[in-house]
Design an enzyme around this catalytic site. Sequence first.
Site, short mmCIF file in Angstrom:
data_model
loop_
_atom_site.label_atom_id
_atom_site.label_comp_id
_atom_site.label_asym_id
_atom_site.label_seq_id
_atom_site.Cartn_x
_atom_site.Cartn_y
_atom_site.Cartn_z
N ASN A 99 -7.22 -5.27 -1.39
CA ASN A 99 -6.11 -4.50 -0.81
C ASN A 99 -5.86 -4.89 0.65
O ASN A 99 -4.72 -5.04 1.08
CB ASN A 99 -6.43 -2.99 -0.87
CG ASN A 99 -6.42 -2.45 -2.28
OD1 ASN A 99 -5.85 -3.05 -3.19
ND2 ASN A 99 -7.07 -1.31 -2.47
N GLY B 259 -5.69 3.73 3.60
CA GLY B 259 -6.66 3.30 4.60
C GLY B 259 -6.81 1.79 4.64
O GLY B 259 -6.96 1.19 5.70
N ASP B 260 -6.76 1.16 3.47
CA ASP B 260 -6.85 -0.30 3.41
C ASP B 260 -5.62 -0.92 4.07
O ASP B 260 -5.73 -1.94 4.78
CB ASP B 260 -6.93 -0.76 1.96
CG ASP B 260 -8.14 -0.18 1.23
OD1 ASP B 260 -9.12 0.17 1.91
OD2 ASP B 260 -8.09 -0.09 0.00
#
Length: 331
Positions: free
Chosen positions: A52, A258-259
Amino acid sequence: MRIAVTGSIATDHLMTFPGRFSDQLLPDSLHTVSLSFLVEELEIRRGGVAANIAFGLGGLGLTPVLVGAAGSDWADYQLWLKEHGVDTDSVHVSTSRHTARFVCTTDADHNQIGSFYPGAMSEARDISLREVARRTGGLDLVVVAPDDPEAMLRHTRECAEMGIPFAADISQQLAVLDREGVRALLAGPAYLFTNAYEAVLLQERTGWTEQQILGRVGTWVTTRGAEGVHIEQAGVCPVDVPAVPLRPSATVDPTGAGDAFRAGFLAGLARHLGHARAAQLGSALATTALEVTGTQTYTLSRIPFLARLRDAYGVEAAQELAPHLTALGKP
């Protein structure tokens, strides 16, 4: 800047059951459960933390080096990442295990029954960063993201031995690693990434205070959801960057946000932007990822993306970031 992202590569198989699990479970027979559910929907999504992050970096015009382990079933996934600017030539391909997989069924009440198969991820411990650095001509930064715990420890040690700056992103593995293991992953990272919950859990797992952790890392970046991002360095005034607002009609899927933030922040570092600008870029990418279903389904168009940055952070921020977003497509 040549960035290597180590960590998990996985696929998610997500199914929807129109009924309720509770209607199928007999209280007096829970010790001999044998059930199957006829599902209406199946979604197969590409995922894994390292994949990701690498996807996001590729979308912003970088060529990140993905370092992880996958199975022989990953050919289509590999092609997808290559098409999105990711160097996948350092991925270890298992001869005996499938790519890590999460299989989950969700019922009408949003209850879930799921299983995670680590598969080839357990072979990531066999990957040598020395070989990756030799193949690529050197590495400027390594991200040690959630992976097989032994792989995370090995890659952290190798960074220290080779003098390569690294970013520690322990996140999900905080629940798996013991105190010694977590402390070992904090052996002088240039950057530490956590969310607000993980920041507290990290202190509990290490037995160190916030200030003690700050004394061991270069820069601590904490994402706080809708409250934005907090950036700290020992002896330096903290930096707080507000989140980029969601569009009013947006459908929110938090998986992978978050990635995406990490990808945007790292892209800012690669372009030698300051921490505040890097966090703004990361926040804009995180919100873009939030507004679609899946972790690698968002697309980036330069003009709308710059407009989003301008609306959130002002004209000066958009103008400063614009020269670094020339790789984005036009709407």
